[in-house]
Design an enzyme around this catalytic site. Structure first.
Site, PDB file in Angstrom:
ATOM      1  N   ARG A  46       2.109 -58.439 -13.542  1.00  0.00           N
ATOM      2  CA  ARG A  46       1.169 -58.119 -14.633  1.00  0.00           C
ATOM      3  C   ARG A  46      -0.273 -58.061 -14.106  1.00  0.00           C
ATOM      4  O   ARG A  46      -1.211 -58.523 -14.764  1.00  0.00           O
ATOM      5  CB  ARG A  46       1.245 -59.148 -15.760  1.00  0.00           C
ATOM      6  CG  ARG A  46       2.556 -59.194 -16.495  1.00  0.00           C
ATOM      7  CD  ARG A  46       2.806 -57.880 -17.238  1.00  0.00           C
ATOM      8  NE  ARG A  46       3.903 -58.006 -18.180  1.00  0.00           N
ATOM      9  CZ  ARG A  46       5.178 -57.842 -17.884  1.00  0.00           C
ATOM     10  NH1 ARG A  46       5.542 -57.518 -16.655  1.00  0.00           N
ATOM     11  NH2 ARG A  46       6.098 -57.949 -18.810  1.00  0.00           N
TER      12      ARG A  46
ATOM     13  N   SER B  83       4.135 -59.491 -25.114  1.00  0.00           N
ATOM     14  CA  SER B  83       3.993 -60.869 -24.634  1.00  0.00           C
ATOM     15  C   SER B  83       2.515 -61.234 -24.635  1.00  0.00           C
ATOM     16  O   SER B  83       1.703 -60.518 -24.046  1.00  0.00           O
ATOM     17  CB  SER B  83       4.503 -60.984 -23.199  1.00  0.00           C
ATOM     18  OG  SER B  83       5.851 -60.639 -23.113  1.00  0.00           O
TER      19      SER B  83
ATOM     20  N   GLU C 284      -2.248 -62.471 -21.660  1.00  0.00           N
ATOM     21  CA  GLU C 284      -2.068 -61.148 -21.051  1.00  0.00           C
ATOM     22  C   GLU C 284      -3.074 -60.128 -21.578  1.00  0.00           C
ATOM     23  O   GLU C 284      -3.631 -59.355 -20.804  1.00  0.00           O
ATOM     24  CB  GLU C 284      -0.655 -60.651 -21.376  1.00  0.00           C
ATOM     25  CG  GLU C 284       0.296 -60.629 -20.209  1.00  0.00           C
ATOM     26  CD  GLU C 284       1.329 -59.541 -20.381  1.00  0.00           C
ATOM     27  OE1 GLU C 284       1.058 -58.430 -19.908  1.00  0.00           O
ATOM     28  OE2 GLU C 284       2.387 -59.783 -20.979  1.00  0.00           O
TER      29      GLU C 284
HETATM   30  N1  EPU Z   1      12.868 -68.214 -24.505  1.00  0.00           N
HETATM   31  C1  EPU Z   1      12.997 -69.267 -25.386  1.00  0.00           C
HETATM   32  N2  EPU Z   1      12.334 -69.198 -26.576  1.00  0.00           N
HETATM   33  C2  EPU Z   1      11.572 -68.133 -26.913  1.00  0.00           C
HETATM   34  C3  EPU Z   1      11.427 -67.065 -26.003  1.00  0.00           C
HETATM   35  C4  EPU Z   1      12.088 -67.124 -24.802  1.00  0.00           C
HETATM   36  O1  EPU Z   1      13.679 -70.257 -25.121  1.00  0.00           O
HETATM   37  O2  EPU Z   1      11.017 -68.151 -28.006  1.00  0.00           O
HETATM   38  C5  EPU Z   1      13.614 -68.248 -23.254  1.00  0.00           C
HETATM   39  C6  EPU Z   1      14.748 -67.217 -23.281  1.00  0.00           C
HETATM   40  O3  EPU Z   1      15.902 -67.743 -23.820  1.00  0.00           O
HETATM   41  C7  EPU Z   1      14.912 -66.867 -21.845  1.00  0.00           C
HETATM   42  C8  EPU Z   1      13.526 -67.051 -21.254  1.00  0.00           C
HETATM   43  O4  EPU Z   1      12.781 -67.816 -22.184  1.00  0.00           O
HETATM   44  O5  EPU Z   1      15.785 -67.781 -21.201  1.00  0.00           O
HETATM   45  C9  EPU Z   1      12.830 -65.724 -20.948  1.00  0.00           C
HETATM   46  O6  EPU Z   1      12.752 -64.929 -22.123  1.00  0.00           O
HETATM   47  P1  EPU Z   1      12.982 -63.337 -22.083  1.00  0.00           P
HETATM   48  O7  EPU Z   1      14.183 -63.012 -21.292  1.00  0.00           O
HETATM   49  O8  EPU Z   1      12.872 -62.857 -23.474  1.00  0.00           O
HETATM   50  O9  EPU Z   1      11.813 -62.749 -21.217  1.00  0.00           O
HETATM   51  P2  EPU Z   1      10.282 -63.132 -21.207  1.00  0.00           P
HETATM   52  O10 EPU Z   1       9.991 -63.897 -19.981  1.00  0.00           O
HETATM   53  O11 EPU Z   1       9.933 -63.773 -22.494  1.00  0.00           O
HETATM   54  C10 EPU Z   1       9.454 -60.967 -19.949  1.00  0.00           C
HETATM   55  C11 EPU Z   1       8.288 -60.051 -20.116  1.00  0.00           C
HETATM   56  C12 EPU Z   1       8.557 -59.027 -21.219  1.00  0.00           C
HETATM   57  C13 EPU Z   1       9.797 -58.237 -20.825  1.00  0.00           C
HETATM   58  C14 EPU Z   1      10.968 -59.225 -20.642  1.00  0.00           C
HETATM   59  C15 EPU Z   1      12.214 -58.557 -20.148  1.00  0.00           C
HETATM   60  C16 EPU Z   1       6.334 -61.346 -19.471  1.00  0.00           C
HETATM   61  C17 EPU Z   1       5.108 -62.070 -19.919  1.00  0.00           C
HETATM   62  N3  EPU Z   1       7.097 -60.824 -20.433  1.00  0.00           N
HETATM   63  O12 EPU Z   1       9.584 -61.690 -21.160  1.00  0.00           O
HETATM   64  O13 EPU Z   1       7.456 -58.146 -21.279  1.00  0.00           O
HETATM   65  O14 EPU Z   1      10.121 -57.277 -21.809  1.00  0.00           O
HETATM   66  O15 EPU Z   1      10.614 -60.226 -19.660  1.00  0.00           O
HETATM   67  O16 EPU Z   1      12.070 -58.188 -18.819  1.00  0.00           O
HETATM   68  O17 EPU Z   1       6.563 -61.232 -18.276  1.00  0.00           O
HETATM   69  C18 EPU Z   1       5.391 -57.706 -22.373  1.00  0.00           C
HETATM   70  O18 EPU Z   1       4.824 -57.908 -21.300  1.00  0.00           O
HETATM   71  O19 EPU Z   1       4.736 -57.375 -23.406  1.00  0.00           O
HETATM   72  C19 EPU Z   1       6.826 -57.884 -22.475  1.00  0.00           C
HETATM   73  C20 EPU Z   1       7.461 -57.815 -23.645  1.00  0.00           C
END
Ligand code: EPU
Length: 355
Positions: free
Chosen positions: A164, A251, A351
């Site tokens: 990012r 995010s 972000e």
């Molecule tokens: N989780 C929770 N509770 C929540 C949210 C997440 O326990 O409320 C846990 C999930 O269960 C999972 C972990 O956290 O084990 C990661 O969550 P997720 O797979 O949804 O991915 P993320 O890290 O939240 C990142 C990117 C997203 C992208 C997804 C998929 C960042 C800041 N965000 O999200 O990007 O779509 O991976 O690759 O890196 C964005 O930047 O706007 C965005 C949506």
């Protein structure tokens, strides 16, 4: 070049925050920018480049001159033995561009489907989702300098992509004479066109757990790009709010990284913490999990709230008529930062750009 005054920005930012631009110019080509530079009355104002508005929090009316990037066009710029080099104007809608590349038979961007915003904004934060980052498909970009209108081209190395992150997010330091010196292009240029190298030897990237699950459910081991595109769209629709329905900026925080020792210390206290080892030995933590663990999911301050299905996303609960203010969004963001810091000793980094 037409200078517009007191332009409402609510439909130009994905949070749907109400604010006005005192002065706004639409940039449809390089000549528009040269015309702005040639206008002495506009010289005193700082400039704010606005793309799709999907990564911005407006905390009030904007007194900087807003440059609304509306550069259109998409084409096959070049075909090499290994790649299709596909170019898009910075003002093109990202998701429509991804769809178009697939329609043309040029796969490679399908994992990045449904990311809101414009093509020109994608290199700035090196957007990434479901196992692919922009830098994996990036070829080069064209930009113009805001100070003198000179055009230049950058390749991937010059963009200095990180998680990012890119050269466009870093402010270059000034030397003793007030001249720019060193790394950083934040606030100094406007991206006009971006080119992508889409591999002819394409292979589906489905290592992300939820994609694997869908592949198994449907009994497909070698999906087409269109199938991956459809799966990514369905995963995103299930857990991320559509900004057209519920204002948000994706995010709101980056996933933080900690050292292996710090992580071991946290795991001792929080055995369930979601963490991913990285190639450099550091550990990435899921910011959404940290926020969720602090009990923020579904909470609201004023008209700003934490999305029920993904704690990493802050939303505007007041809709178009009674929207959250940028101040409410930032108050909520700071309250989240404080509670995550108090419990885990980790400072979450927002972000979006706060204006
Ligand atoms: N989780 C929770 N509770 C929540 C949210 C997440 O326990 O409320 C846990 C999930 O269960 C999972 C972990 O956290 O084990 C990661 O969550 P997720 O797979 O949804 O991915 P993320 O890290 O939240 C990142 C990117 C997203 C992208 C997804 C998929 C960042 C800041 N965000 O999200 O990007 O779509 O991976 O690759 O890196 C964005 O930047 O706007 C965005 C949506």
């Amino acid at each position: 070049m037409i200078l517009e005054r007191d332009v409402p920005l609510q439909t130009y930012n994905s949070f749907g925050i109400q604010a006005k631009a005192h002065r706004l110019v639409r940039i449809r080509n390089e000549a528009d920018w040269l015309a702005v530079l040639a206008e002495p009355a506009l010289a005193p104002f700082p400039r704010l480049v606005l793309g799709g508005g999907s990564n911005i929090v407006l905390t009030g009316d904007v007194s900087a001159l807003v440059l609304k990037v509306e550069i259109a066009g998409r084409r096959l710029a070049e075909e090499t033995p290994k790649h299709w080099i596909v170019e898009a104007g910075a003002g093109e809608n990202w998701h429509h561009f991804v769809e178009w590349t697939l329609d043309q038979g040029w796969p490679g961007l399908e994992n990045l489907a449904l990311i809101p915003g414009s093509v020109g904004a994608t290199p700035v934060q090196n957007v990434g989702a479901y196992g692919v980052e922009l830098q994996d498909r990036f070829h080069s970009l064209d930009a113009v300098r805001l100070d003198d209108g000179t055009s230049f081209t950058l390749d991937a190395a010059q963009c200095a992509f990180g998680y990012r992150d890119s050269v466009f997010k870093h402010q270059a330091p000034l030397n003793a004479n007030g001249q720019v010196e060193g790394f950083g292009l934040a606030g100094r240029c406007l991206i006009t066109r971006v080119r992508f190298a889409l591999p002819k030897s394409w292979r589906a990237e489905i290592s992300y757990l939820e994609l694997q699950r869908l592949a198994q459910e449907q009994g497909v081991s070698q999906p087409t790009a269109q199938q991956v595109f459809d799966w990514v769209c369905s995963i995103r629709r299930a857990k991320l709010p559509d900004p057209a329905v519920l204002g948000n900026a994706g995010s709101f925080f980056k996933n933080p990284t900690v050292s292996a020792e710090q992580c071991a210390d946290i795991i001792a206290r929080e055995p369930n913490i979601v963490h991913y080892p990285m190639p450099d030995g550091r550990i990435k933590l899921a910011a959404g999990w940290l926020i969720d663990a602090c009990g923020w999911k579904g909470k609201t301050i004023g008209h700003a709230g934490v999305y029920e299905r993904q704690a990493l996303v802050l939303v505007n609960r007041g809709g178009r008529d009674n929207p959250a203010t940028g101040g409410e969004v930032m108050t909520l963001a700071r309250a989240i930062q404080t509670s995550v810091y108090e419990r885990f000793g980790i400072l979450l980094e927002p972000e979006p750009v706060v204006v």
